[in-house]
Each structure stands twice: as C-alpha cells, then as structure tokens.
Design a protein around this motif. Structure first.
Motif, mmCIF file in Angstrom:
data_model
loop_
_atom_site.group_PDB
_atom_site.id
_atom_site.type_symbol
_atom_site.label_atom_id
_atom_site.label_comp_id
_atom_site.label_asym_id
_atom_site.label_seq_id
_atom_site.Cartn_x
_atom_site.Cartn_y
_atom_site.Cartn_z
ATOM 1 N N SER A 46 0.827 -1.211 0.000
ATOM 2 C CA SER A 46 0.000 0.000 0.000
ATOM 3 C C SER A 46 0.859 1.258 0.000
ATOM 4 O O SER A 46 0.616 2.185 -0.777
ATOM 5 N N ALA A 89 -6.510 -3.662 -5.208
ATOM 6 C CA ALA A 89 -6.422 -3.413 -3.763
ATOM 7 C C ALA A 89 -7.624 -3.994 -3.036
ATOM 8 O O ALA A 89 -7.501 -4.532 -1.926
ATOM 9 N N SER A 170 2.010 -4.058 -6.291
ATOM 10 C CA SER A 170 2.849 -2.901 -6.619
ATOM 11 C C SER A 170 3.975 -3.263 -7.572
ATOM 12 O O SER A 170 4.854 -2.454 -7.839
ATOM 13 N N SER A 209 -3.546 3.665 -6.133
ATOM 14 C CA SER A 209 -3.347 4.405 -4.887
ATOM 15 C C SER A 209 -4.671 4.682 -4.195
ATOM 16 O O SER A 209 -4.793 4.537 -2.969
ATOM 17 N N HIS A 212 -5.823 1.548 -2.518
ATOM 18 C CA HIS A 212 -5.092 1.221 -1.296
ATOM 19 C C HIS A 212 -5.376 2.212 -0.175
ATOM 20 O O HIS A 212 -5.333 1.839 1.006
ATOM 21 N N GLY A 216 -6.624 -0.546 1.583
ATOM 22 C CA GLY A 216 -5.345 -1.136 1.953
ATOM 23 C C GLY A 216 -4.932 -0.779 3.365
ATOM 24 O O GLY A 216 -5.755 -0.522 4.238
ATOM 25 N N PHE A 218 -2.307 1.713 4.268
ATOM 26 C CA PHE A 218 -1.349 2.765 3.952
ATOM 27 C C PHE A 218 -0.751 3.377 5.215
ATOM 28 O O PHE A 218 -1.452 3.621 6.200
#
Length: 333
Positions: A46, A89, A170, A209, A212, A216, A218
């Motif tokens: 993430s 994600a 990723s 992004s 995530h 996710g 992060f």
C-alpha cells in the motif's frame, strides 16, 4: 507521523537504481521493505503504491514534452489498467485468506517478481537483437511517434493484467507492458515505448493508490520517509544513466528479482543461491553468444536507420541517450 532515517536511505538507494536503469520501483521497494525493514506485506504494498504516484509524473512529463508518447496506446491501456488497478487493492482484501493474508500476499509478490525478472530478460534479449548490440544499448534518436494501427482488445487486456498486478502487489507493470508492447507494436522505437508506458502508468498508479487508501493499509510516515529519499535519488540516477551501462545493471537486477521472488515463495537458501548462480552462468553464456553475433557490427542499428528516424522535426541532429532512454527517470515500475 515520524520520519525514519534508514527508510530515507533505503528510498534513496532504490530511487537511484530506478533513475539509473528504468527498473520498476515496486519490484525493488516492496521486497526491501519486507526483507530489510520487516514491514507487514500489505503495508509495504500500500505504501509503495502511494509513493509511486509522486515519482511517476516526472518522467511522463519529460516524454510528453518530447513527443515520444502514443496517446492512442495510452488510452486503450488505461481502459484496462485503471479499473483493474483499483480492483486489485479491493481484491487482495476480499480474497478468503483470513489470518494467512500475509503468507498469501508473499506468494503473490513472489510470482510477480518472477514475472518481472523474466520480463527484464526478454526485454534485454529483444533489445540486443533489435539494436544489434551485445549491450542492448545505443543512441536513441527521438522523433514524433509514428501512426500505428492500434489493436484495442489485446492492448486493453495488457493494461488490465498490468493494472491488476500493480493493484495487488505494486510490482510488474513496467516490465510486462514494455515487453508485450515490443511484441505487439515492433515499429515503436525504444523512447516511444518508454514514454507510452510512463504516461499510461500515471492514471494506473493513481487508481491503485485510491484503492489502497480506501481498502489497503497505507502508512503516511513510511511513505513520506521513502519519498524523501527516492525522489532525489531518482533524479540523480537519471543524470548518471547517460554514462552508466544501464543494460548490464538491468540484467543484474533480473537475477536479484529472481532470488527475491524465490525467497518470497519459501525456497530454501541453497535453492535461491543455486538458481541465482545458474541464471548468472546462463545469462553470461547468452550474452557471449549475442556478442559473437553482433560484436563485429556495433554500428548496425545506425546503418539500418532510415532518414526519418535520424531526424527530430526540422532538425537533423540526433539526441544521444541510452536505448532505454536516460529520461526514464524516477518512475517506472
């Protein structure tokens, strides 16, 4: 939010390698976070995805200004990659792994790293043959992208596969997209392949992004520390790349990714070392065979260039830079 100096140094090292070689940051950053800094795999994925969102646009802007981007290809790649990257994600959280999520994610990461390693090898071989050079390098002469007959369905499928890999791990977009585009559109020159890949990667990573950030794990402090080091590292690496043997370094990184992927899949240390040694021997053998074939004609790629490829608009002065494009700065994954 705390700033971690070792993470800054790690981001600096990875950013430098990315700027130097064009190697995807995720393929290096995520294993580094897991193995060196003992970061939880989902947190590593993430945070790395969000960090890449701030590194990719620099290279994309350079290529947009130079006219080495095929926007039709970008459009069809994004048709597949944007929804797939966002879904990746969500998918990694929705899969019924339960408490074994970390182990499952390590397995997915290991497979992605092996794919990225194979992609680098295929890319290196294609460039050696294409440029008739044992180093796979040579001057890339920039020009406006040619008109291509875009194949929407395979291009969108390619984008979807790359987007799903990035959303879940990723890792993998840069190696996969470049190699498959080389096969689908052989008329594209190296700088155009790189530019198209970098530009399509911006919305891809933006979608991943967002996924995530919503679904996710992060970490703001982790991502900030990585960016503090990675951005100047990539800038410096890009400037050094004009003088460094990026093609050779890229092949060494393929062996590193092979070893990391096997380790994530649970291979024992003797197996990992044996596979890396075998890859080193076979890689050098392949390099030797290609060198024997093309070493006597290092200027072959220039001899076969058409007048159209030797000009950039009204000027006939070629722009000398590595075949993988020295402007492939911070941003490829």
């Amino acid at each position: 939010m705390s700033i971690d100096v070792p993470l800054i140094l790690g981001g600096l090292a990875v950013g430098f390698v990315v700027g130097l070689t064009g190697m995807g940051g995720g393929a290096l950053m995520t294993p580094m976070l897991i193995f060196v800094f003992r970061v939880d795999p989902l947190v590593a994925v993430s945070s790395d995805v969000v960090a890449s969102l701030f590194m990719k646009p620099a290279g994309a802007v350079v290529h947009m200004r130079r006219g080495t981007v095929n926007l039709k290809l970008v459009l069809w790649l994004c048709v597949g990659s944007v929804p797939a990257a966002f879904s990746g994600a969500l998918l990694i959280q929705a899969l019924p792994f339960g408490d074994s999520l970390d182990d499952a994610l390590k397995m997915v990461l290991g497979v992605a790293l092996l794919i990225a390693s194979c992609g680098l090898v295929v890319r290196a071989v294609l460039q050696m043959v294409r440029n008739r050079s044992a180093l796979g390098e040579g001057p890339t002469l920039l020009s406006a992208p040619r008109e291509l007959v875009v194949r929407p369905v395979p291009t969108a499928i390619l984008g979807a596969v790359a987007g799903l890999l990035v959303g879940m791990t990723s890792v993998g977009a840069g190696s996969i997209v470049i190699v498959v585009l080389l096969l689908l559109y052989p008329a594209l020159k190296a700088s155009q392949l790189v530019g198209t890949d970098l530009v399509q990667a911006v919305p891809l990573v933006a979608a991943a992004s967002l996924g995530h950030l919503l679904y996710g794990d992060f970490s703001l402090g982790l991502t900030t520390s990585l960016l503090i080091g990675a951005i100047p590292g990539a800038w410096f690496g890009a400037h050094v790349s004009a003088r460094a043997p990026g093609g050779i370094i890229r092949r060494a990184l393929a062996i590193l990714l092979l070893a990391s992927g096997l380790k994530l899949l649970g291979a024992s240390l003797p197996v990992v070392l044996g596979a890396a040694a075998s890859a080193l021997v076979l890689g050098n053998l392949l390099w030797f065979l290609v060198k024997r074939r093309f070493g006597a004609a290092p200027a072959g790629s220039e001899a076969d260039s058409t007048p159209e490829e030797l000009t950039d608009g009204p000027s006939s002065d070629p722009i000398d830079e590595p075949a993988d494009d020295s402007a492939e700065t911070s941003s490829r994954r």
